[in-house]
Design a protein around this motif. Sequence first.
Motif, PDB file in Angstrom:
ATOM      1  N   UNK A 138       0.885  -1.159   0.000  1.00 25.69           N
ATOM      2  CA  UNK A 138       0.000   0.000   0.000  1.00 25.69           C
ATOM      3  C   UNK A 138       0.922   1.207   0.000  1.00 25.69           C
ATOM      4  N   UNK A 139       0.618   2.183  -0.837  1.00 26.65           N
ATOM      5  CA  UNK A 139       1.479   3.352  -0.962  1.00 26.65           C
ATOM      6  C   UNK A 139       0.617   4.560  -1.277  1.00 26.65           C
ATOM      7  N   UNK A 140       1.010   5.693  -0.738  1.00 29.41           N
ATOM      8  CA  UNK A 140       0.203   6.870  -1.008  1.00 29.41           C
ATOM      9  C   UNK A 140       0.902   8.175  -0.709  1.00 29.41           C
ATOM     10  N   UNK A 141       0.249   9.231  -1.159  1.00 29.19           N
ATOM     11  CA  UNK A 141       0.643  10.590  -0.833  1.00 29.19           C
ATOM     12  C   UNK A 141      -0.358  11.079   0.206  1.00 29.19           C
ATOM     13  N   UNK A 142       0.137  11.376   1.388  1.00 26.60           N
ATOM     14  CA  UNK A 142      -0.717  11.709   2.520  1.00 26.60           C
ATOM     15  C   UNK A 142      -0.594  13.195   2.870  1.00 26.60           C
ATOM     16  N   UNK A 143      -1.628  13.708   3.519  1.00 22.14           N
ATOM     17  CA  UNK A 143      -1.621  15.089   4.020  1.00 22.14           C
ATOM     18  C   UNK A 143      -1.251  16.078   2.914  1.00 22.14           C
ATOM     19  N   UNK A 144      -1.955  15.964   1.793  1.00 22.43           N
ATOM     20  CA  UNK A 144      -1.693  16.821   0.640  1.00 22.43           C
ATOM     21  C   UNK A 144      -2.133  18.248   0.963  1.00 22.43           C
TER      22      UNK A 144
END
Length: 189
Positions: free
Chosen positions: A78-84
């Motif tokens: 699982x991978x993501x860009x958080x707190x954009x």
Amino acid sequence: MEPVELRTPRLVLRAPTSADVEAISEACQDPEIPRWTTVPSPYGRADAEDYVRLVGEWWEDGSQTVWAAYANGTLIASIGLHHIVEHPTGGDAELGYWVAAPARGRGYLTEAARAVIDWGFAELGLARIRWRAVVGNVPSARSARALGFRYEGLLRQGLSGPRGRDDGWSGALLRSDDRAPVDWPIDLG
């Protein structure tokens, strides 16, 4: 924002759905995932269902973009860009990830992360992507360094999660960085 599918030579990254609940729940039984992340422990089916629901909400409100990464139909991460955070001069976000135990050491994470980073800079107009990890999470630090992140420092008790507060390493990658790995002032073995 609508979820986006990303593809690399070996991977398909897509927003997780209810069809992924079992695979997510199974992967998160590995004690290394909650050891280094904010994933709850013990981790049950309801946790995976909540995660899938939250990911959908995050995509919808644009606050976070999270993918389930698959190799040959098997969940590997699982991978993501958080707190954009958006800003007129370019936004910023934090790269976060976990990798299923059978998939570690195969280069999948750096492959997936490159696709996510490229997408974040190009499509979200990010100027900076942060990375943080609990001190001692050498595999995560090695991956971040391989991706070109620059080490920025030690966050004393700067990370909080289910087990309390931890010291953390921090780094960042700027859109203008060449992404070549550079030396870090910490021992990564």
